[in-house]
Design an enzyme around this catalytic site. Structure first.
Site, short mmCIF file in Angstrom:
data_model
loop_
_atom_site.label_atom_id
_atom_site.label_comp_id
_atom_site.label_asym_id
_atom_site.label_seq_id
_atom_site.Cartn_x
_atom_site.Cartn_y
_atom_site.Cartn_z
N GLU A 1 1.15 -1.46 0.17
CA GLU A 1 0.17 -0.76 -0.41
C GLU A 1 0.95 1.06 0.10
O GLU A 1 2.21 1.28 0.55
CB GLU A 1 -0.73 0.28 1.27
CG GLU A 1 -1.76 -1.00 1.27
CD GLU A 1 -2.36 -1.39 2.76
OE1 GLU A 1 -3.20 -1.88 2.89
OE2 GLU A 1 -2.38 -0.03 3.43
N CYS B 1 2.50 8.50 1.84
CA CYS B 1 3.73 7.58 2.22
C CYS B 1 3.47 6.11 1.42
O CYS B 1 3.52 6.05 1.37
CB CYS B 1 2.32 7.31 3.50
SG CYS B 1 3.05 6.35 5.32
N CYS C 1 4.83 -7.19 8.12
CA CYS C 1 5.80 -6.43 8.55
C CYS C 1 6.14 -7.75 10.15
O CYS C 1 4.80 -8.09 10.72
CB CYS C 1 5.51 -5.45 9.74
SG CYS C 1 6.45 -4.68 10.66
N CYS D 1 3.23 -5.10 16.15
CA CYS D 1 2.38 -4.15 17.00
C CYS D 1 0.98 -3.98 17.33
O CYS D 1 -0.02 -4.40 16.05
CB CYS D 1 3.01 -2.23 16.59
SG CYS D 1 4.80 -1.98 16.10
N CYS E 1 -1.37 -2.39 15.30
CA CYS E 1 -1.60 -2.15 13.83
C CYS E 1 -2.32 -3.26 12.67
O CYS E 1 -1.57 -4.14 13.45
CB CYS E 1 0.29 -1.89 13.51
SG CYS E 1 0.49 -1.96 12.02
N SER F 1 8.00 5.88 16.56
CA SER F 1 6.78 5.10 16.45
C SER F 1 7.24 5.35 18.48
O SER F 1 7.42 3.98 18.22
CB SER F 1 6.47 4.61 15.69
OG SER F 1 5.10 3.66 16.41
N ASN G 1 4.45 5.80 21.78
CA ASN G 1 3.45 4.96 21.88
C ASN G 1 3.69 4.58 23.37
O ASN G 1 2.53 4.44 23.30
CB ASN G 1 2.85 4.03 20.88
CG ASN G 1 2.66 5.01 19.74
OD1 ASN G 1 2.65 5.59 18.97
ND2 ASN G 1 3.81 3.61 18.56
N CYS H 1 -2.53 1.79 7.98
CA CYS H 1 -1.56 1.49 6.84
C CYS H 1 -2.16 -0.47 7.09
O CYS H 1 -2.01 -1.26 8.50
CB CYS H 1 -0.16 1.06 7.26
SG CYS H 1 0.88 0.22 7.95
S1 SF4 Z 1 2.95 -0.29 13.43
FE1 SF4 Z 1 5.09 -0.03 12.26
S2 SF4 Z 1 6.51 -1.43 13.08
FE2 SF4 Z 1 4.05 -1.88 14.19
S3 SF4 Z 1 3.98 -3.69 12.85
FE3 SF4 Z 1 2.72 -2.11 11.43
S4 SF4 Z 1 4.05 -1.43 10.56
FE4 SF4 Z 1 5.16 -2.88 11.78
#
Ligand code: SF4
Length: 362
Positions: A91, A107, A114, A118, A121, A231, A233, A354
């Site tokens: 994407e 972006c 990934c 996280c 996500c 990132s 958080n 994402c």
């Molecule tokens: S936030 Fe970024 S690093 Fe974390 S799982 Fe999603 S894509 Fe991966």
């Protein structure tokens, strides 16, 4: 199999063209067509002699991302799902800049899926498939830029299109699918091509990481001047471990040490992204701890309102922090002299987090 010019470095294109018995300036013409005039085939390179183009087509090709799906949000955010040559998909998201002026932030993704998982996500839920090659990263910029210009010019022919090619993409951020610092070699090569072949300023590019500490040091060495975003958080290892498992390997202390060592030229700052999760990381104590953690780092903080996927909504994993609390959090940072912005969740109506579009497509 034909030689894919997208995958070739500048040097490889030079060598290939010389070996075909052509003059070296032909290589530069091709590079300009590919990276500045955004050509997708040799046939579009109209100032190359026809016989030369035919000669190229016999042994070489230019691969292109295939658009599988596009969604447009009511706020102007556009999300693209692209198919790669091996059938995988990634994407890219085009976000209108707040100041308008027909400028956008793009972006882009650096991996298929990934590995970092996280918990907030959608990409993390897809798991890791593979790293992107440098050219697959760059091709997101080329394809979206071409799309944007064609749209602006009402699908004008290419000749017209590049005459008007004002850089409508003002910023590029590595915040799409994947952890860019887990694919550093290809990301670095992509950055070289985007900056040297497409003339995009390093200062307008941001690499965002969940905290791959050794590669933060390496990034500073390989591609200085590019912007760094973290990132973050969370303000304690306990909370960060629970929402970002990478923190168990590289805890906050090491991460912030790497940030302190990251070289910043005048007026540059490290951006800390902070997704506010109700009752998890959004308390007054968190805000005060964040102030302490960022002491000694030239930083700015983006507070982001959590944008749950439909699945996350059903699972009720996390909830959005109320605006009043977001403002209180902001005020504490602000009073401590930290630049802090509340980022609107762009494209909330189009699976803009994402990994969501890909998850929904499959
Ligand atoms: S936030 Fe970024 S690093 Fe974390 S799982 Fe999603 S894509 Fe991966």
């Amino acid at each position: 199999m034909k030689n894919n010019f997208r995958s070739f470095s500048q040097q490889e294109i030079n060598t290939f063209i010389t070996e075909l018995g052509q003059k070296p300036y032909r290589a530069q013409q091709i590079i300009n067509w590919m990276y500045k005039k955004l050509a997708r085939s040799f046939d579009e390179m109209t100032d190359l002699p026809r016989e030369f183009r035919e000669q190229l087509k016999k042994t070489a090709c230019i691969s292109n991302l295939k658009l599988l799906q596009k969604q447009v949000s009511s706020d102007g955010t556009q999300k693209f799902l692209f198919q790669l040559e091996d059938g995988e998909s990634i994407e890219s998201v085009l976000i209108p800049n707040a100041r308008g002026g027909n400028k956008f932030t793009l972006c882009i993704s650096s991996q298929v899926g990934c590995a970092l998982s996280c918990v907030f996500c959608a990409t993390g839920k897809l798991g890791f498939k593979r790293n992107l090659n440098a050219y697959e990263i760059v091709d997101q910029v080329i394809t979206v830029k071409r799309y944007l210009l064609a749209e602006t010019q009402h699908a004008a022919p290419l000749q017209k299109l590049y005459e008007y090619s004002q850089p409508a993409i003002a910023n590029i951020v590595f915040m799409g699918m994947g952890e860019p610092l887990n694919n550093l070699q290809e990301v670095a090569e992509a950055l070289r091509r985007i900056t040297s072949l497409m003339n995009f300023s390093k200062r307008r590019i941001t690499v965002s990481t969940a905290g791959i500490v050794p590669n933060i040091y390496k990034l500073a060495e390989i591609i200085p001047e590019v912007n760094l975003a973290i990132s973050l958080n969370a303000t304690t290892d306990e909370v960060r471990n629970s929402i970002m498992p990478i923190n168990r390997k590289y805890p906050l202390k090491e991460l912030l040490k790497a940030c302190k060592a990251f070289p910043l030229s005048a007026f540059r700052r490290i951006t800390f992204e902070y997704v506010l999760l109700k009752g998890i990381n959004d308390t007054k104590e968190d805000a005060l701890r964040l102030v302490k953690l960022l002491r000694g780092i030239r930083s700015k903080v983006n507070l982001i309102s959590y944008n749950p996927t439909p699945l996350q909504k059903t699972m009720r994993l996390f909830e959005q922090t109320d605006l009043k609390k977001i403002l209180e959090f902001q005020s504490i940072l602000h009073k401590a002299g930290i630049t802090v912005l509340i980022r609107k969740s762009m494209g909330a109506d189009i699976s803009a987090a994402c990994g969501q579009l890909k998850a929904n497509y499959q």
